[in-house]
Design an enzyme around this catalytic site. Structure first.
Site, short mmCIF file in Angstrom:
data_model
loop_
_atom_site.label_atom_id
_atom_site.label_comp_id
_atom_site.label_asym_id
_atom_site.label_seq_id
_atom_site.Cartn_x
_atom_site.Cartn_y
_atom_site.Cartn_z
CG HIS A 162 -5.34 -6.29 -0.36
ND1 HIS A 162 -6.57 -6.22 0.23
CD2 HIS A 162 -5.43 -7.24 -1.33
CE1 HIS A 162 -7.39 -7.08 -0.38
NE2 HIS A 162 -6.71 -7.71 -1.32
NE ARG A 220 -6.76 -12.00 5.67
CZ ARG A 220 -7.40 -10.84 5.54
NH1 ARG A 220 -7.46 -10.24 4.34
NH2 ARG A 220 -7.97 -10.26 6.54
CG PHE A 231 -13.34 1.80 7.00
CD1 PHE A 231 -12.86 1.23 5.83
CD2 PHE A 231 -14.00 0.98 7.91
CE1 PHE A 231 -13.03 -0.12 5.57
CE2 PHE A 231 -14.18 -0.37 7.65
CZ PHE A 231 -13.69 -0.92 6.48
CG ASN A 253 -3.78 -2.21 6.79
OD1 ASN A 253 -3.60 -1.88 5.63
ND2 ASN A 253 -4.85 -2.84 7.22
NE ARG A 284 -2.52 -5.64 7.05
CZ ARG A 284 -3.68 -6.18 6.69
NH1 ARG A 284 -4.25 -7.10 7.45
NH2 ARG A 284 -4.28 -5.78 5.58
CB THR A 301 -7.38 -5.44 9.88
OG1 THR A 301 -7.92 -6.61 9.26
CG2 THR A 301 -7.69 -4.21 9.02
CE LYS A 352 -3.95 -2.28 2.23
NZ LYS A 352 -5.00 -2.19 3.29
P1 ATP Z 1 -7.18 -5.83 3.28
O1 ATP Z 1 -8.48 -6.15 2.60
O2 ATP Z 1 -6.60 -4.49 2.85
O3 ATP Z 1 -6.17 -6.94 3.16
P2 ATP Z 1 -8.26 -6.68 5.76
O4 ATP Z 1 -8.87 -7.78 4.95
O5 ATP Z 1 -7.36 -7.06 6.88
O6 ATP Z 1 -7.43 -5.70 4.83
P3 ATP Z 1 -10.79 -5.33 5.64
O7 ATP Z 1 -11.83 -5.51 6.68
O8 ATP Z 1 -10.96 -6.03 4.33
O9 ATP Z 1 -9.38 -5.72 6.30
O10 ATP Z 1 -10.61 -3.78 5.40
C1 ATP Z 1 -10.00 -3.29 4.22
C2 ATP Z 1 -9.08 -2.15 4.56
O11 ATP Z 1 -9.87 -1.06 5.01
C3 ATP Z 1 -8.10 -2.41 5.71
O12 ATP Z 1 -6.93 -3.05 5.33
C4 ATP Z 1 -7.81 -1.01 6.18
O13 ATP Z 1 -6.86 -0.37 5.32
C5 ATP Z 1 -9.16 -0.33 6.01
N1 ATP Z 1 -9.92 -0.37 7.26
C6 ATP Z 1 -10.55 -1.44 7.80
N2 ATP Z 1 -11.15 -1.13 8.96
C7 ATP Z 1 -10.89 0.20 9.16
C8 ATP Z 1 -11.21 1.14 10.18
N3 ATP Z 1 -11.94 0.79 11.23
N4 ATP Z 1 -10.76 2.41 10.04
C9 ATP Z 1 -10.02 2.78 8.96
N5 ATP Z 1 -9.68 1.94 7.96
C10 ATP Z 1 -10.10 0.67 8.06
MG MG Z 2 -9.98 -7.47 3.21
#
Ligand code: ATP
Ligand code: MG
Length: 139
Positions: A117, A87, A59, A114, A104, A93, A11
């Site tokens: 992805h 993962r 968000f 973070n 992370r 996350t 990212k």
């Molecule tokens: P990713 O899909 O990026 O691998 P993830 O699967 O761990 O991450 P998701 O729930 O899919 O998490 O959320 C997608 C992305 O949205 C997160 O990686 C983060 O960048 C952002 N995000 C998630 N929750 C929040 C939050 N509460 N506040 C701000 N940003 C958030």
């Molecule tokens: Mg995700």
């Protein structure tokens, strides 16, 4: 049976911090093979399309703004049990909850910024890889 493909992005925060090299190194040392890779810069439309599943989340606007704030590295990775193993390698996350030794834990600064992805299912890994790469770009 679990699939052998996942999709990742390094990212904008991690690219800005000059962490492309160390992150790719952790990925390949963990046994993932790079099947496709590019350095690119998402705009609001392409970042919004990628994260469309999160459109209703509070968000979403912040996420799209961040993901289009600078260049990223996109890649398709291959390994047995790719989605789950990746993962595990990237960690939770929220970096405050990420396990020691995860990408992370090492490189993310907040739940929003973070560092990486990782796809959450075999089905989404294919969809996400196809969003970035044509068949002529996968080896
Ligand atoms: P990713 O899909 O990026 O691998 P993830 O699967 O761990 O991450 P998701 O729930 O899919 O998490 O959320 C997608 C992305 O949205 C997160 O990686 C983060 O960048 C952002 N995000 C998630 N929750 C929040 C939050 N509460 N506040 C701000 N940003 C958030
Ligand atoms: Mg995700």
């Amino acid at each position: 049976m679990a699939g052998n493909i996942t999709f990742t992005m390094i990212k904008p925060d991690a690219v800005r911090a000059n962490n492309i090299g160390p992150i790719l190194s952790m990925i390949t040392e963990a046994g993932f093979r790079i099947k496709a890779m590019k350095f690119t810069h998402l705009n609001e439309t392409t970042a919004g399309g990628f994260y469309a599943v999160h459109k209703e989340r509070p968000f979403y606007g912040e996420l799209v703004e961040f993901m289009s704030s600078g260049p990223i590295v996109a890649a398709i990775l291959e390994k047995d049990n790719a989605v789950a193993d990746f993962r595990e390698l990237i960690g939770a996350t929220n970096p405050a909850e990420a396990a020691e030794g995860t990408i992370r834990k090492k490189f993310a600064t907040s739940i929003g910024e973070n560092a990486v992805h990782g796809s959450d299912s075999d089905e989404n890994a294919i969809i996400e890889g196809d969003y970035f790469f044509s068949n002529l770009e996968k080896f």
